[in-house]
Motif scaffolding. Structure first.
Motif, mmCIF file in Angstrom:
data_model
loop_
_atom_site.group_PDB
_atom_site.id
_atom_site.type_symbol
_atom_site.label_atom_id
_atom_site.label_comp_id
_atom_site.label_asym_id
_atom_site.label_seq_id
_atom_site.Cartn_x
_atom_site.Cartn_y
_atom_site.Cartn_z
ATOM 1 N N ASP A 310 -4.588 110.377 -4.349
ATOM 2 C CA ASP A 310 -4.240 111.218 -3.196
ATOM 3 C C ASP A 310 -3.617 110.404 -2.071
ATOM 4 O O ASP A 310 -3.411 110.944 -0.979
ATOM 5 C CB ASP A 310 -5.502 111.921 -2.675
ATOM 6 N N ASP A 311 -3.343 109.146 -2.312
ATOM 7 C CA ASP A 311 -2.896 108.235 -1.253
ATOM 8 C C ASP A 311 -3.823 108.353 -0.044
ATOM 9 O O ASP A 311 -3.388 108.481 1.097
ATOM 10 C CB ASP A 311 -1.442 108.521 -0.867
ATOM 11 N N GLY A 312 -5.112 108.349 -0.338
ATOM 12 C CA GLY A 312 -6.110 108.503 0.733
ATOM 13 C C GLY A 312 -6.498 107.144 1.300
ATOM 14 O O GLY A 312 -6.092 106.089 0.806
ATOM 15 N N LYS A 313 -7.321 107.210 2.320
ATOM 16 C CA LYS A 313 -7.779 105.996 2.969
ATOM 17 C C LYS A 313 -8.965 105.430 2.187
ATOM 18 O O LYS A 313 -9.882 106.176 1.804
ATOM 19 C CB LYS A 313 -8.257 106.348 4.377
ATOM 20 N N LEU A 314 -8.981 104.128 1.989
ATOM 21 C CA LEU A 314 -10.176 103.516 1.398
ATOM 22 C C LEU A 314 -11.278 103.491 2.455
ATOM 23 O O LEU A 314 -10.985 103.453 3.656
ATOM 24 C CB LEU A 314 -9.853 102.096 0.926
ATOM 25 N N PRO A 315 -12.508 103.478 2.023
ATOM 26 C CA PRO A 315 -13.591 103.573 3.017
ATOM 27 C C PRO A 315 -13.753 102.330 3.897
ATOM 28 O O PRO A 315 -14.441 102.380 4.907
ATOM 29 C CB PRO A 315 -14.836 103.827 2.170
ATOM 30 N N PHE A 316 -13.152 101.224 3.513
ATOM 31 C CA PHE A 316 -13.244 100.040 4.389
ATOM 32 C C PHE A 316 -12.067 99.112 4.091
ATOM 33 O O PHE A 316 -11.436 99.211 3.044
ATOM 34 C CB PHE A 316 -14.574 99.300 4.241
ATOM 35 N N LYS A 317 -11.812 98.211 5.047
ATOM 36 C CA LYS A 317 -10.606 97.385 4.955
ATOM 37 C C LYS A 317 -10.843 96.135 4.116
ATOM 38 O O LYS A 317 -11.922 95.559 4.124
ATOM 39 C CB LYS A 317 -10.176 96.963 6.357
ATOM 40 N N LEU A 318 -9.797 95.706 3.451
ATOM 41 C CA LEU A 318 -9.887 94.533 2.591
ATOM 42 C C LEU A 318 -10.178 93.259 3.399
ATOM 43 O O LEU A 318 -10.919 92.379 2.946
ATOM 44 C CB LEU A 318 -8.575 94.372 1.816
#
Lengths: 355, 355, 355, 355
Positions: A310-318
């Motif tokens: 869905d080209d969604g946001k991951l829950p936290f940043k790399l």
């Protein structure tokens, strides 16, 4: 017609690789496991039985696998030493990446993954901090966010494994980065999650012992270690890691705020059964981390898949994964040298205590 | 080529029907949900959004659905009054059946399902006693079987729902069979599981009140009830059912043996979080039974599917469901008449206490 | 004729003094409280009502009190700054001494009490480490001694007080010696008890914050602090002290051995009541340390009395109290300077980490 | 001059008599134990060692003892069969009476004590329902009174003793009145306390088994029994009594109201220690009722003493003890006959269920 599924491959079929493969095969409805690789014949043998019949193509070579037609993503569960390299190669093949923790055993290596990800902003690249997907940790975080405990100030967390008398951890210690990088990385990541991803470390101190496996010393490791991580904004994390629990996996976390405290798993339990018997009341506890975090891993697979599709946001940043490795490495150094280590407000090492 | 999947349909899309449909759609890798039916336009509307896009064909008519080409099984989650009829029709179409509990609100109706199943011995017909699939109950049962608590003698179990102030349960009581048939049926089934499926009931006694919903009396029901079930082999079950819990779902069970006691869920909990705050330490508990038993339902779907595909054994016999309804109905009668009810050693009613 | 009772006086009638006085008056059958002193008119007023009617003679002057005819012992619950002086004066009058913790806020002052006691070997001189008399701590210690957890290796302990918003602790901090000397002294004493009284400290590190009472900084104190104490024989204590708990007194201890772990009070509770209500399940916890340790104080009075009357052995040696103060002061220094502090194997300060 | 102390004697020096004697001797500051009696030479021998040296005069004859000059009160802890007779004789000597539960094994005998007490209204006469003095029960009762759980509706309570394999309870059953009169009397008394002392019983039903001691049947007793007590005002108590617990004393109570539930001792524990070991986490539980209720007995002694000296109100009325025996005897009859027993609204037996 049902929506498209994410075609994913699994790199590595060791303890955790097997689990990831099965989660994507059976418990991630929007994903389709299409490939798996391992250089280990025993692992390939396992895969012939458990994966191949369900349409999963097997490879002994990672590089070959990631060229498979139609592949969209890869979950990397191989040895820690190749995490970074395989992640970067996958990105170069335009694949989304879910990489097991830690990205690497040094800050530099870990940072190289982040740098590569920045060059491929359309790709989803995530480090597998499974506890971020655990419903209890999420509930605690949501409660903290809602203000329930005031301002979070003290964080206490432990990762305590059941004693493995086989000696496995001695060999493993050669490449693991040490107990703070391997075990406590989860607690450090949680500290950053609860205290804020941009928290700047001010000092670390640590002490450790080899209570049951003195051989660990040859790899500069310990079987029990405690550490203090002080942050510049007046917050403190204290950590405990152990590999000698008698009863089972004992991972507990507390977040102490100015108006309350949240505990996660302070009373570990295998299930909801109590046993009344001669000697008192007993409950069993999980023998290993998978007994505690199985559902979290499944949620991880599903949320990663959804973000890719869905080209969604991951829950936290790399980038946080590098910060976690930085703190873990500093703790490990403090553990081995016996010295307290200081950082200034922009993250540079300092020779002296800064007040 | 991946192995064949079980083509299954879902009858009824109410509260539990929706869940069964989604479990078979997404969380049962070896099953393929191919159809669903409901006479209710609102439910069909829900299904158009959540099921149809994934290839599930929708029906307003159950009879039409079970004629669908290639269908192999049906899960029945419609109103209790049609459980038996729909189960029997499915068998006549050569379909495996997973029927929600109870099979019916009378012994006769329930028995009719068992009789039909006897005529179709190649079909898998199971009553959805979800707790049989719960890992904690299974662990307790295995521990008992291993002799850990000696000879099981006293069984105590409760099904306590959170108060639903909407009045739902008053309307529901008209057809539910009453609190012992609707709620305690789970506890009765567990008693039979732990004491042995062939346990013969000797007497039942019960008392109840309407503490919060006096309107229940017009349907001969109560909102709180306690009962004693005595078995001929010197075992006793005592039961409590309630629909007025303030805190949430509170289902607990104890099995007391000559050498120990096993408790399941004596300390209900939503998750592994404890909250320390002004007023003390608090943990949340699930608001409803699905919060407690979600995983058990998923296991149920998967094991039923496996039994159908592999011609495997179901984990328990259908006939037990009739025995459970028999005991539930006797308790309900004892509750309403105020009388103790006696049975002889072959299961016939007796006017007098038998010692 | 009933056996002789121990004639004892109480010095100081503040919060803890009142309690000691009443314990010796009412709950120590073999003792007779014959005198009490306080320079504070409000406290004397209280004593006129609660002590004088029962034959207790009151004094505003400590020196005068200890000359009372027939007096055999004194319990010292006055301000910390006079603990040592009053203890020594009592010994010079040939009185047994039970002195509240700590003996003093420096090693030198504390040592002076031990030195005096050595000159009066026939006198019983004890420091009031109340947790040593708590039945749960004793049970844990006995279990450890029996070998139940193998070799004790890691000790974790916390003393966490409920937030007192009155500002009391800010004023109190001026003379208390700081949070590690005042609060953690109990945990340090426990560490020495569980690890062995002769354990030699190798290093200490600490970090602290003022999360709720920044004014504490003017007295070089903090409201939350964590510390690590490393011992030369490969054991580690990690400590946490806080004065901002929302829920109540939260004192917990863990002793982790090579074959098991013992927890004391990991789930604090006021009593045995659970409250199920909207929001979940709640239990209250004691508002302050006396709610947790009341019985321990009573046991302390009785055992001290018995040792005096019967010339019995005290349950622990006075010298340990100096070692506890030494570690507490080092932790406090580490807390304030930000430096890790090292000791060599014979207890002398070292500039460098010793491996 | 210190205030006057209550001069009290102790009748009976068996298990509980010894404890009462020591509580009044050592742990009741306002009382003075001046006499004790027992017909048993072994018990007298014990008393010569533990009581006589402290000024307690010993008697082998109760009647003689109660003539002792200056005596003001007696605590009766002799065999149940003489409770009533000794209580009445004491009143005739103008002595206050604290009589162990039950007053007698029949309603008539119990009522005779109440009748005698009515003739001596200036005397304090109390039945020793120790749980009324337990701080957890009191806290629960106060919370209920404050409205915390709405209207109390369902009461569940159990008295479960650890198995005594010596056969003691078989002999004891000859005179104990049976498990409901001997054990459950506490739970019944609690039900009356929580539901209101004037609650009128409507019906009782009971079932029991002899799981471990079939010899109990010769005395019409059982080792496990469950019962339902229905009250006319729409409240229900369900009870469980057992003498075969493996783990220890397991006495738990729940009060369920329209807006919440209170639990007392749902997780029995010996102390605050948890043991993590191979097999899981364990806590010990008290081996017998005194381990659970010691403090309650001490509070009982002190409050009884205060009421006598200050002409204060006793915490509960004597008449309730008869009501408790009435319910206990009815349950015992229901247990043995297998019949449900009915009462009308004024307490008379009815042949039929009354709705």
């Amino acid at each position: 017609m049902p929506p498209q599924k994410l075609k994913i491959a699994c790199a590595g079929l060791g303890r955790m690789g097997k689990r990831h493969a099965l989660h994507f095969l059976n418990r991630t409805p929007r994903a389709e496991l299409v490939a798996a690789s391992s250089p280990d014949p025993v692992e390939i043998q396992w895969a012939k039985q458990h994966l191949e019949p369900y349409g999963v193509r097997l490879y002994t070579d990672y590089d070959e696998m990631i060229q498979q037609e139609g592949l969209q993503a890869v979950v990397i569960a191989s040895a820690t030493v190749v995490h970074a390299e395989q992640s970067i190669k996958a990105m170069e093949k335009n694949l989304h990446v879910l990489c097991e923790k830690p990205l690497g055993t040094t800050v530099e290596i870990s940072q190289s993954v982040v740098d590569a990800a920045r060059k491929h902003p359309h790709l989803k690249v995530m480090c597998g901090f499974s506890r971020r997907f655990d419903s209890s940790y999420r509930d605690a975080h949501a409660k903290m966010d809602s203000g329930l405990i005031g301002r979070p100030s003290i964080f206490r967390s432990q990762t305590c494994d059941m004693l493995d008398p086989s000696g496995f951890f001695v060999a493993y210690a050669e490449f693991s980065g040490g107990i703070f990088v391997d075990c406590s990385i989860h607690d450090i990541d949680l500290a950053l999650w609860f205290f804020g991803q941009d928290s700047q470390v001010k000092s670390v101190a640590a002490s450790g012992i080899t209570a049951v496996q003195p051989e660990l010393r040859k790899h500069n490791d310990r079987d029990n270690a405690v550490g203090i991580v002080e942050f510049w904004d007046g917050k403190i994390a204290h950590l405990f890691a152990s590999r000698m629990m008698a009863a089972g996996q004992d991972d507990a976390t507390e977040i102490i705020g100015t108006e309350g405290k949240l505990q996660v798993n302070a009373q570990p339990m295998q299930n909801l059964v109590n046993i009344y018997e001669k000697g008192g009341v007993r409950r069993e506890i999980p023998p290993h981390y998978y007994g505690r975090f199985e559902q979290a891993f499944v949620t991880e697979s599903n949320e990663f898949t959804a973000a890719c599709l869905d080209d969604g946001k991951l829950p936290f940043k790399l980038a946080g994964a590098v910060q976690a490795v930085k703190i873990g490495c500093a703790l490990q150094e403090a553990l081995i040298t016996g010295k307290k280590i200081y950082f200034d407000e922009v993250g540079r090492r300092s020779e002296k205590a800064l007040l």
